[in-house]
Design a protein around this motif. Structure first.
Motif, PDB file in Angstrom:
ATOM      1  N   GLY A 144       0.769  -1.070  -0.032  1.00  0.00           N
ATOM      2  CA  GLY A 144      -0.033  -0.163  -0.081  1.00  0.00           C
ATOM      3  C   GLY A 144       0.952   0.959  -0.281  1.00  0.00           C
ATOM      4  O   GLY A 144       0.602   1.926  -0.858  1.00  0.00           O
ATOM      5  N   SER A 145       1.445   0.807   0.752  1.00  0.00           N
ATOM      6  CA  SER A 145       2.793   1.863   0.857  1.00  0.00           C
ATOM      7  C   SER A 145       3.100   2.832  -0.751  1.00  0.00           C
ATOM      8  O   SER A 145       4.131   4.071  -0.961  1.00  0.00           O
ATOM      9  N   LYS A 146       3.874   1.308  -1.368  1.00  0.00           N
ATOM     10  CA  LYS A 146       4.734   1.673  -1.788  1.00  0.00           C
ATOM     11  C   LYS A 146       3.707   2.590  -3.759  1.00  0.00           C
ATOM     12  O   LYS A 146       4.204   2.619  -4.180  1.00  0.00           O
ATOM     13  N   SER A 147       2.241   2.066  -3.722  1.00  0.00           N
ATOM     14  CA  SER A 147       1.539   2.018  -4.554  1.00  0.00           C
ATOM     15  C   SER A 147       0.989   4.076  -4.318  1.00  0.00           C
ATOM     16  O   SER A 147       1.212   4.778  -5.445  1.00  0.00           O
ATOM     17  N   VAL A 148       1.225   4.476  -2.663  1.00  0.00           N
ATOM     18  CA  VAL A 148       0.893   5.651  -2.104  1.00  0.00           C
ATOM     19  C   VAL A 148       2.053   6.829  -2.802  1.00  0.00           C
ATOM     20  O   VAL A 148       1.879   7.477  -3.518  1.00  0.00           O
ATOM     21  N   VAL A 149       3.555   6.029  -2.342  1.00  0.00           N
ATOM     22  CA  VAL A 149       4.197   6.586  -3.022  1.00  0.00           C
ATOM     23  C   VAL A 149       4.436   7.231  -5.084  1.00  0.00           C
ATOM     24  O   VAL A 149       5.200   8.193  -5.655  1.00  0.00           O
ATOM     25  N   ALA A 150       4.196   6.087  -5.327  1.00  0.00           N
ATOM     26  CA  ALA A 150       4.104   6.093  -6.772  1.00  0.00           C
ATOM     27  C   ALA A 150       3.258   7.112  -7.091  1.00  0.00           C
ATOM     28  O   ALA A 150       3.391   7.679  -8.078  1.00  0.00           O
ATOM     29  N   GLN A 151       1.442   7.186  -6.463  1.00  0.00           N
ATOM     30  CA  GLN A 151       0.838   8.049  -6.835  1.00  0.00           C
ATOM     31  C   GLN A 151       1.737   9.466  -6.896  1.00  0.00           C
ATOM     32  O   GLN A 151       1.738  11.025  -7.207  1.00  0.00           O
ATOM     33  N   MET A 152       2.341   9.893  -5.361  1.00  0.00           N
ATOM     34  CA  MET A 152       3.305  10.712  -5.100  1.00  0.00           C
ATOM     35  C   MET A 152       3.810  11.193  -6.379  1.00  0.00           C
ATOM     36  O   MET A 152       4.234  13.051  -6.759  1.00  0.00           O
ATOM     37  N   LYS A 153       4.658  11.212  -7.167  1.00  0.00           N
ATOM     38  CA  LYS A 153       5.171  10.939  -7.686  1.00  0.00           C
ATOM     39  C   LYS A 153       4.436  11.824  -9.656  1.00  0.00           C
ATOM     40  O   LYS A 153       5.469  12.699  -9.965  1.00  0.00           O
ATOM     41  N   ASP A 154       3.239  11.953  -9.553  1.00  0.00           N
ATOM     42  CA  ASP A 154       2.759  12.040 -10.437  1.00  0.00           C
ATOM     43  C   ASP A 154       1.415  13.472 -10.112  1.00  0.00           C
ATOM     44  O   ASP A 154       1.213  13.937 -10.397  1.00  0.00           O
ATOM     45  N   HIS A 155       2.176  14.244  -8.912  1.00  0.00           N
ATOM     46  CA  HIS A 155       1.704  14.945  -8.132  1.00  0.00           C
ATOM     47  C   HIS A 155       2.564  16.501  -8.856  1.00  0.00           C
ATOM     48  O   HIS A 155       3.812  16.065  -9.003  1.00  0.00           O
TER      49      HIS A 155
END
Length: 178
Positions: free
Chosen positions: A121-132
């Motif tokens: 779950g943390s990995k997917s959220v960190v990946a989302q942050m890159k899209d911000h």
């Protein structure tokens, strides 16, 4: 039959201890842990499970400390590397946990599975942050000393904090665009 299972647990423990020691920077500490596990003997699976649960908790706290000292928006790759390392350590312990579960001691395997889910779950959220958009506003750590990140002590808390942070950023950006 009983003797075979004891030897199997011993072999798995030796392999997992070696793997754990290779991935752990503090080799002296690892040697102490291995000695105490061996002195307890392989015939007491409850104590074996308890010692590995303690080792998992120390690993989790150590890795959380590393991640909390980084900003996921600017150091996303380092956070991902730390999460990846945590996943590897969990997988190294899985064979022993499965053997213990087979012997009627499921706590270690359950803990490994819970931690694995939280790490993913943390990995997917960190990946989302890159899209911000990197407009300077997305900083995971505030200058405030009371920042919630300093109180995080588990992968689950880290994952929840990250998710809440992303959601609040998404709401902030959607309100700005109106």
């Amino acid at each position: 039959m009983r003797l075979k299972s004891i030897f199997a647990v011993g072999a798995i423990l030796a392999c997992s201890s070696l793997l754990w020691g290779c991935g752990n920077g503090n080799t002296n500490h690892t040697a102490e842990t291995n000695d105490s596990v061996q002195s307890q003997g392989f015939g007491d699976p409850k104590r074996l499970e308890a010692s590995h649960l303690e080792a998992l908790e120390r690993m989790e706290k150590d890795h959380i400390h590393r991640m909390v000292s980084l900003s996921a928006s600017t150091d996303g790759d380092k956070v991902m590397t730390t999460l990846e390392r945590s996943s590897q350590k969990l997988e190294e312990m899985r064979p022993l946990a499965e053997m213990l579960q087979y012997g009627g001691h499921p706590a270690l395997l359950q803990r490994i599975q819970e931690m694995s889910i939280d790490i993913q779950g943390s990995k997917s959220v960190v990946a989302q942050m890159k899209d911000h958009p990197s407009d300077g506003k997305i900083k995971l750590q505030s200058a405030s000393k009371s920042d919630a990140l300093h109180h995080i002590s588990s992968f689950r808390e880290y994952h929840q904090y990250m998710q809440n942070y992303i959601q609040s950023q998404d709401q902030g950006h959607s309100q700005e665009s109106h």
